[in-house]
Design a protein around this motif. Structure first.
Motif, mmCIF file in Angstrom:
data_model
loop_
_atom_site.group_PDB
_atom_site.id
_atom_site.type_symbol
_atom_site.label_atom_id
_atom_site.label_comp_id
_atom_site.label_asym_id
_atom_site.label_seq_id
_atom_site.Cartn_x
_atom_site.Cartn_y
_atom_site.Cartn_z
ATOM 1 N N ALA A 190 32.971 45.659 39.688
ATOM 2 C CA ALA A 190 32.901 46.525 38.508
ATOM 3 C C ALA A 190 33.665 45.932 37.342
ATOM 4 N N CYS A 191 34.713 45.159 37.624
ATOM 5 C CA CYS A 191 35.454 44.491 36.554
ATOM 6 C C CYS A 191 34.547 43.546 35.779
ATOM 7 N N HIS A 192 33.637 42.882 36.486
ATOM 8 C CA HIS A 192 32.732 41.926 35.852
ATOM 9 C C HIS A 192 31.485 42.603 35.290
ATOM 10 N N ASP A 193 30.961 43.580 36.022
ATOM 11 C CA ASP A 193 29.714 44.227 35.602
ATOM 12 C C ASP A 193 29.642 45.631 36.194
ATOM 13 N N HIS A 194 29.808 46.635 35.363
ATOM 14 C CA HIS A 194 29.809 48.009 35.839
ATOM 15 C C HIS A 194 28.448 48.433 36.379
ATOM 16 N N ASN A 195 27.399 47.707 36.039
ATOM 17 C CA ASN A 195 26.047 48.063 36.472
ATOM 18 C C ASN A 195 25.598 47.279 37.702
ATOM 19 N N ASP A 196 26.514 46.557 38.310
ATOM 20 C CA ASP A 196 26.177 45.804 39.519
ATOM 21 C C ASP A 196 25.614 46.759 40.576
ATOM 22 N N PRO A 216 28.623 51.350 44.780
ATOM 23 C CA PRO A 216 28.050 52.645 45.181
ATOM 24 C C PRO A 216 28.103 53.695 44.077
ATOM 25 N N LYS A 217 29.203 53.725 43.334
ATOM 26 C CA LYS A 217 29.360 54.747 42.298
ATOM 27 C C LYS A 217 29.559 54.069 40.949
ATOM 28 N N LYS A 218 28.726 54.418 40.001
ATOM 29 C CA LYS A 218 28.789 53.774 38.696
ATOM 30 C C LYS A 218 29.976 54.264 37.859
ATOM 31 N N ASP A 219 30.664 55.325 38.334
ATOM 32 C CA ASP A 219 31.831 55.811 37.591
ATOM 33 C C ASP A 219 33.129 55.213 38.141
ATOM 34 N N THR A 220 32.996 54.086 38.881
ATOM 35 C CA THR A 220 34.186 53.410 39.376
ATOM 36 C C THR A 220 35.121 53.107 38.213
ATOM 37 N N CYS A 221 36.353 53.551 38.330
ATOM 38 C CA CYS A 221 37.317 53.415 37.238
ATOM 39 C C CYS A 221 38.034 52.079 37.335
ATOM 40 N N VAL A 222 37.985 51.296 36.292
ATOM 41 C CA VAL A 222 38.712 50.032 36.246
ATOM 42 C C VAL A 222 39.502 49.962 34.946
ATOM 43 N N GLN A 223 40.560 49.183 34.959
ATOM 44 C CA GLN A 223 41.396 48.979 33.786
ATOM 45 C C GLN A 223 41.182 47.564 33.241
ATOM 46 N N GLU A 224 41.064 47.464 31.941
ATOM 47 C CA GLU A 224 40.889 46.167 31.268
ATOM 48 C C GLU A 224 39.742 45.357 31.858
ATOM 49 N N PRO A 225 38.504 45.905 31.822
ATOM 50 C CA PRO A 225 37.361 45.181 32.391
ATOM 51 C C PRO A 225 37.159 43.816 31.755
ATOM 52 N N LYS A 226 36.594 42.910 32.562
ATOM 53 C CA LYS A 226 36.275 41.544 32.151
ATOM 54 C C LYS A 226 37.520 40.724 31.813
ATOM 55 N N THR A 227 38.659 41.123 32.375
ATOM 56 C CA THR A 227 39.873 40.335 32.226
ATOM 57 C C THR A 227 40.488 40.116 33.607
ATOM 58 N N ALA A 228 41.400 39.152 33.683
ATOM 59 C CA ALA A 228 42.063 38.871 34.955
ATOM 60 C C ALA A 228 42.921 40.037 35.399
ATOM 61 N N ASN A 229 43.432 40.831 34.447
ATOM 62 C CA ASN A 229 44.280 41.977 34.789
ATOM 63 C C ASN A 229 43.507 43.074 35.513
#
Length: 264
Positions: free
Chosen positions: A154-160, A164-177
């Motif tokens: 999900a960090c790389h692509d929320h639509n992967d 299973p759940k598209k509302d997976t919560c991630v912080q600072e997407p598309k970054t190493a953090n």
């Protein structure tokens, strides 16, 4: 020869240590679990189950024994805003875990479950002497690995499509953090024993009551419970709190109208 056969091939007997797992069994069961997690979104329930399984009984025995007390399990509570008829909930329970226990029981006793998709075992875990407690523990490890894997996707692509759940919560997407990395792999250890005081037919149902924490206590009470019952330090207690964010609260199960948020 007969003794060796009994040791390696006998069905599991409650109260005895679970048999060793082969690498093939570990990988096959992991594939089964990943299939269930991806298409059933049950990984958070498995993680919750593994911790509830380790809650001791009120007499101080038990813990991590492949059994749950079934009081108030499979109960759907009526959600009515402002209601005053319901009694106070003074102690937690295992409500909401019935379905995942029954699903894992089929993994435990049926070599070809789930029937479509994942590989089959030569013998079921039960038939080859594994304990249910060991399966639940291993399933929790796989659930953590699955959660890390899907979070990183999900960090790389929320639509992967593998999430299973598209509302997976991630912080600072598309970054190493955003990425989660384990400092070291979680090691699985076998040898747990299942409870001996259980329902005669559904042996995952414990006859003893467990010592659950009060959901209405304050921070001091919560810290005290985890210290007394599990000898957790502050870091471990915070970690078990954080594990709850893997899933989501359900008011019709807990009777608490809460939700998780990342907002400060």
């Amino acid at each position: 020869i007969f003794i060796l056969f009994q040791t390696t091939s006998a069905e599991y007997i409650p109260g005895t240590p679970g048999a060793a797992w082969t690498q093939e069994e570990l990988l096959t069961v992991k594939a089964k679990l990943y299939y269930m997690f991806r298409y059933g979104s049950v990984a958070p329930k498995v993680l919750r189950l593994s911790f509830h399984d380790c809650i001791k009984y009120k007499d101080g025995t038990g813990g991590c024994d492949g059994c749950l007390n079934w009081k108030d399990v499979d109960v759907k509570l009526p959600v009515e805003r402002g209601t005053r008829w319901a009694p106070n909930i003074e102690e937690g329970n295992n409500n909401g875990l019935g379905d995942i226990v029954r699903d894992l029981e089929r993994v435990y006793r049926e070599a070809d479950y789930p029937p479509k998709g994942p590989p089959k075992l030569g013998k079921s875990l039960f038939e080859s002497g594994k304990s249910r407690a060991d399966l639940w523990s291993y399933a929790a490890i796989v659930a953590v690995e699955f959660g890390i894997d899907t979070t990183n996707k999900a960090c790389h692509d929320h639509n992967d499509k593998r999430i299973p759940k598209k509302d997976t919560c991630v912080q600072e997407p598309k970054t190493a953090n955003c990425l989660v990395e384990l400092a070291k792999p979680i090691q699985f250890q076998y040898g747990r024993s299942d409870c001996v005081e259980h329902d005669p037919k559904l042996t995952y149902k414990a006859l003893k009551e467990e010592k659950h924490p009060s959901p209405q206590t304050d921070g001091r009470g919560t810290v005290k419970y985890f210290k007394e019952e599990f000898n957790f330090n502050g870091r471990e207690t915070v970690a078990i709190f954080g594990a709850h964010t893997f899933g989501e609260p359900h008011e019709d199960i807990s009777f608490f109208p809460y939700t998780w948020t990342s907002s400060a």
